[in-house]
Scaffold this active site. Structure first.
Site, mmCIF file in Angstrom:
data_model
loop_
_atom_site.group_PDB
_atom_site.id
_atom_site.type_symbol
_atom_site.label_atom_id
_atom_site.label_comp_id
_atom_site.label_asym_id
_atom_site.label_seq_id
_atom_site.Cartn_x
_atom_site.Cartn_y
_atom_site.Cartn_z
ATOM 1 C CG ASP A 95 0.026 -0.283 2.536
ATOM 2 O OD1 ASP A 95 0.863 -0.531 2.729
ATOM 3 O OD2 ASP A 95 -0.877 -0.101 3.642
ATOM 4 C CG HIS A 96 3.409 2.461 2.972
ATOM 5 N ND1 HIS A 96 1.922 1.144 3.821
ATOM 6 C CD2 HIS A 96 3.192 3.192 4.579
ATOM 7 C CE1 HIS A 96 1.518 1.816 5.023
ATOM 8 N NE2 HIS A 96 2.995 2.986 5.197
ATOM 9 N NE ARG A 448 2.016 9.399 12.374
ATOM 10 C CZ ARG A 448 2.341 8.492 12.510
ATOM 11 N NH1 ARG A 448 3.167 7.431 11.480
ATOM 12 N NH2 ARG A 448 2.155 7.476 13.863
ATOM 13 C CB SER A 643 6.420 6.265 11.329
ATOM 14 O OG SER A 643 7.371 4.752 10.217
HETATM 15 C C1 MIC Z 1 3.231 6.730 8.357
HETATM 16 O O1 MIC Z 1 2.282 6.449 8.877
HETATM 17 O O2 MIC Z 1 4.208 7.654 9.423
HETATM 18 C C2 MIC Z 1 3.975 5.219 7.942
HETATM 19 C C3 MIC Z 1 4.203 5.633 6.664
HETATM 20 O O3 MIC Z 1 2.609 4.514 7.975
HETATM 21 C C4 MIC Z 1 4.940 4.333 9.060
HETATM 22 C C5 MIC Z 1 5.482 2.962 8.338
HETATM 23 C C6 MIC Z 1 7.096 3.649 7.634
HETATM 24 O O4 MIC Z 1 7.519 4.320 7.893
HETATM 25 O O5 MIC Z 1 6.815 2.427 6.735
HETATM 26 C C7 MIC Z 1 3.595 4.701 10.240
HETATM 27 O O6 MIC Z 1 3.272 5.148 11.022
HETATM 28 O O7 MIC Z 1 4.549 3.638 11.377
HETATM 29 FE FE1 SF4 Z 2 -0.549 4.874 4.980
HETATM 30 FE FE2 SF4 Z 2 0.254 5.742 7.406
HETATM 31 FE FE3 SF4 Z 2 -1.544 7.182 5.614
HETATM 32 FE FE4 SF4 Z 2 -2.139 5.068 7.261
HETATM 33 S S1 SF4 Z 2 -1.488 6.971 8.303
HETATM 34 S S2 SF4 Z 2 -2.442 6.239 5.255
HETATM 35 S S3 SF4 Z 2 -0.539 3.799 7.715
HETATM 36 S S4 SF4 Z 2 0.990 6.262 5.586
#
Ligand code: MIC
Ligand code: SF4
Length: 754
Positions: A95-96, A448, A643
């Site tokens: 997904d990322h 975030r 994260s």
């Molecule tokens: C995020 O929301 O910051 C992420 C990307 O989902 C991270 C995971 C990652 O850095 O791959 C998380 O929340 O753990």
């Molecule tokens: Fe993806 Fe992390 Fe964003 Fe959720 S918060 S959509 S897991 S990058």
């Protein structure tokens, strides 16, 4: 092995005995959190009561979930553990790595092409070791897990901080680094400090523009980004029972933003409805039978102050919609105060883009509520002033909302439907013009909003709200608009007001999907080959880190004294760097490039003490490494917030940083550092942060008698010949000290294989 009804049955069969054993040792009524934690002790039934916030406890999680950007490192580590199959049901979710640019179809095709090597690696490792694999386009890990795997009373760990989303379905679900996941998949215990408990009592009922998202936006304002550290947040009360299961998921999801270990709701009819609605009537029927153990004891909820370490009460009937930000998710503004805040602070009032979706808010209910606002744009002759994007959380939700006509509504309003993936939420957004770094505002339904996160532009002011508020704001194109009170001028020059949103919790015709995007692993994976090319710039097999040399550390250079907020996005940025998540040496070139140097207030500019010149953080550290000189990183409060990415701990380890010394750590990051054999230290006296000078050479004393609960000393040798000796604390227990000595936890597992 990916979905295992037998596993759930076993958990429920043993629940009664385990909860009763816990009741005996704790000797008072139990919260839900305690029931689930005590039911998942590695050693079986409870024989002793644990001290909250103090005792380290070994747990036996039921499942592991991993997303593509963290799974690469987790599985590269697992490959070294010498196990033929994973020990618990596990899944990988792609997904990322999908970048949002032109819309779902094209973006997915591009991702499949660009990330081919990584997807093939993940799919073949999954196939080999018995891991369920969700292909690119299947959806965002947390939504897919909620729809398929989460179950009340279970315990799961996941290599993503928002794993906590599954608390909406009554699960203790915790975000961890890949090394922790590796342990559990290898059949080892998973260790966690027994958490403190925060109780949130919800009274009343939501109405009008207020949604579940506003509960957590409000809680974030109360507790701040570090207020949940070391704690599990348990929600209860009549208000909790009135929230939809996916709404509960939203609240738990964003609990990551207050640093909470996880958040949880007790099993209720909304959860049962959701289980049945997502094809798991069997799980609901089993849960119904043990329902008393899937919620806290009545005495606890009647007198919460006696059983929780902290209690917060929120009346949903009085709760206003909230908008949080910019730059931090805990800057909470009730809608009625937001316009004044925007004007007073001088934030750009013109809204450029509204983005809905993400793992936080992409349920059927979210989409239908937002669509009820979008429909009004068309009906009331309003032209949306901002750009608008939608990221559905899963193919199942996307297919269903398309079938039910909702995606069309967004498109009619001018919205662009992006792939079922993280996209802009994690900087996978080819935002037109972002490189110009203009000051601008966006609003999202994500969780975030750290600087640079979405589009790499430090001047993008990002705000967080519910999808319906985001949609209304996108129509208005103006952050000072209050949809609950203000009118808008339509294309005919009339003043019109938006009606309150209306949504549907679960699709009346049921969920549907043509291809959910799941690939089951081989029954016998022993013949499956996993290939990693030596010349790849995306994947690199891991070399073991060196063991500790057995002495105190002396002559370390100060690499950087980071000032202010230093999240994992500052330490190991995502966005363009996500492509190197399987290649430790390449991704190390982003180490701390977002952190602000205390001495010159600049990002990615630190003094190389060997040459006296300023250079980028990674290059400076590589120079120290080449000269065989260790270094130390100094930071402020809540260092490593955000994260679960263990790259933020592995990069400094790989490049030769020996210790991270800060005022306080975020939980996952602290554990990641320990796992990788780093020293994670905190100032005994936070004011000693001020004693660190730019040209310091630093010694760490006391390592030869390194022991739990015993502080270490640090000598700061200043350039003028003077010295300061300061005391530093740590939270290592005996086992974690062994990780340090061995040069990392994986070296211990490796040794046990041979
Ligand atoms: C995020 O929301 O910051 C992420 C990307 O989902 C991270 C995971 C990652 O850095 O791959 C998380 O929340 O753990
Ligand atoms: Fe993806 Fe992390 Fe964003 Fe959720 S918060 S959509 S897991 S990058």
């Amino acid at each position: 092995m990916a979905f295992d009804i037998e596993m759930i049955k076993k958990v429920y069969d043993n629940l009664d005995a385990k909860v009763n054993a816990a009741r005996k040792v704790v000797n008072k009524p139990l919260t839900l959190t305690e029931k689930i934690l005590y039911a998942h002790l590695w050693d079986g039934e409870a024989s002793t009561a644990y001290e909250r916030g103090k005792s380290y406890v070994d747990f036996a999680p039921d499942r592991v979930a991993m997303q593509d950007a963290t799974a690469q490192m987790a599985l590269l580590q697992f490959m070294q553990a010498g196990r033929p199959q994973v020990a618990v049901p596990s899944t990988v979710h792609c997904d990322h790595l999908i970048q949002a640019k032109e819309g779902a179809d094209k973006d997915l095709a591009t991702a499949n092409n660009q990330n081919k090597e990584v997807y093939e690696f993940l799919s073949s490792v999954s196939n080999k070791y018995g891991i369920g694999f969700w292909k690119p386009g299947a959806g965002i890990i947390h939504q897919v897990v909620l729809e398929n795997y989460a179950f009340p009373g279970g315990m799961m760990i996941g290599t993503d901080s928002h794993t906590v989303n599954a608390g909406g379905l009554g699960m203790v679900a915790i975000g961890v680094g890949g090394a922790d996941a590796c342990d559990v998949m290898a059949g080892l215990a998973w260790e966690l400090k027994f958490p403190k408990l925060i109780g949130v009592k919800l009274t009343g009922k939501l109405s009008g523009w207020t949604s579940a998202k506003d509960v957590i936006l409000k809680v974030a304002g109360i507790l701040t980004v570090k207020g949940g550290t070391g704690a599990i947040v348990e929600y209860f009360g009549e208000g909790a029972n009135s929230l939809s299961c996916t709404g509960k998921g939203t609240i738990c999801n964003m609990g990551a933003e207050i640093g909470a270990t996880t958040s949880i709701f007790g099993y209720d009819t909304k959860m049962a409805d959701y289980l049945r609605g997502t094809g798991r009537a069997d799980v609901a029927a089993m849960a119904d039978k043990v329902a008393a153990h899937l919620t806290g004891d009545a005495e606890v909820y009647a007198n919460p102050e006696q059983y929780f370490d902290q209690v917060i009460e929120i009346n949903l009937s009085e709760l206003e919609p909230h908008i949080n930000g910019p730059f931090t998710p805990d800057l909470a503004w009730p809608l009625s105060k937001f316009a004044a805040a925007v004007k007073e602070a001088g934030w750009p009032a013109k809204l450029e883009v509204g983005l809905i979706g993400s793992c936080t808010n992409s349920s059927y209910e979210d989409i239908t509520r937002a669509a009820s606002i979008a429909q009004q744009a068309v009906d009331k002759n309003l032209v949306a002033k901002s750009e608008f994007t939608i990221t559905p959380g899963s193919e199942q939700v996307r297919y269903t909302v398309e079938r039910d006509g909702y995606l069309k509504i967004f498109e009619n309003m001018g919205g662009v439907v992006l792939a079922n993936a993280c996209g802009p939420c994690i900087g996978q957004w080819a935002r037109h013009g972002a490189e110009k770094q203009e000051k601008n505002s966006i609003i999202t339904s994500f969780n975030r909003n750290f600087a640079k996160r979405a589009d790499g532009n430090p001047n993008t002011h990002s705000f967080v709200a519910s999808p319906e508020i985001v949609t209304a704001m996108a129509i208005a194109g103006d952050l000072t608009f209050n949809p609950a009170t203000d009118t808008l001028t339509n294309s005919k020059g009339e003043q019109v007001k938006l009606d309150e949103p209306k949504g549907i919790e679960l699709p009346i015709k049921g969920f549907a999907v043509e291809d959910a995007g799941y690939q089951a692993p081989a029954e016998d994976g022993s013949k499956v080959q996993v290939l990693v090319s030596e010349t790849s710039d995306r994947l690199q097999l891991l070399e073991p880190f060196k063991a500790w040399e057995g002495t105190d550390l002396s002559g370390l250079k100060l690499l950087i004294k980071a000032k202010g907020k230093c999240t994992t996005d500052h330490i190991s940025m995502a966005g363009p760097w996500l492509k190197f998540r399987g290649h430790l040496d390449n991704i190390s070139n982003n180490m701390l490039i977002g952190a602000i140097n205390f001495f010159n207030e600049k990002a990615d500019s630190v003094k190389n003490q060997l040459t006296g010149e300023y250079g980028s953080v990674p290059a400076t550290q590589r120079a120290y490494k080449a000269a065989n000189i260790g270094s130390i990183v100094v930071g402020d409060e809540n260092y490593g917030e955000g994260s679960s990415r263990e790259h933020a701990a592995m990069e400094p380890r790989h490049l030769g940083v020996r210790a991270i010394l800060v005022k306080s750590f975020a939980r996952i990051h602290e554990t990641n550092l320990k796992k990788q054999g780093m020293l994670a230290l905190t100032f005994a006296n936070p004011a000693d942060y001020d004693k660190i000078q730019e040209d310091d050479t630093i010694d760490i004393i006391g390592l030869t008698s390194f022991a739990a609960n015993k502080p270490l000393s640090i000598v700061l040798n200043h350039a003028d010949g003077s010295k300061d000796e300061i005391s530093v604390n740590h939270t290592y227990n005996e086992q974690q000290i062994e990780w340090f000595k061995a040069g990392g936890a994986l070296n211990i597992i490796r040794a046990s294989v041979k």
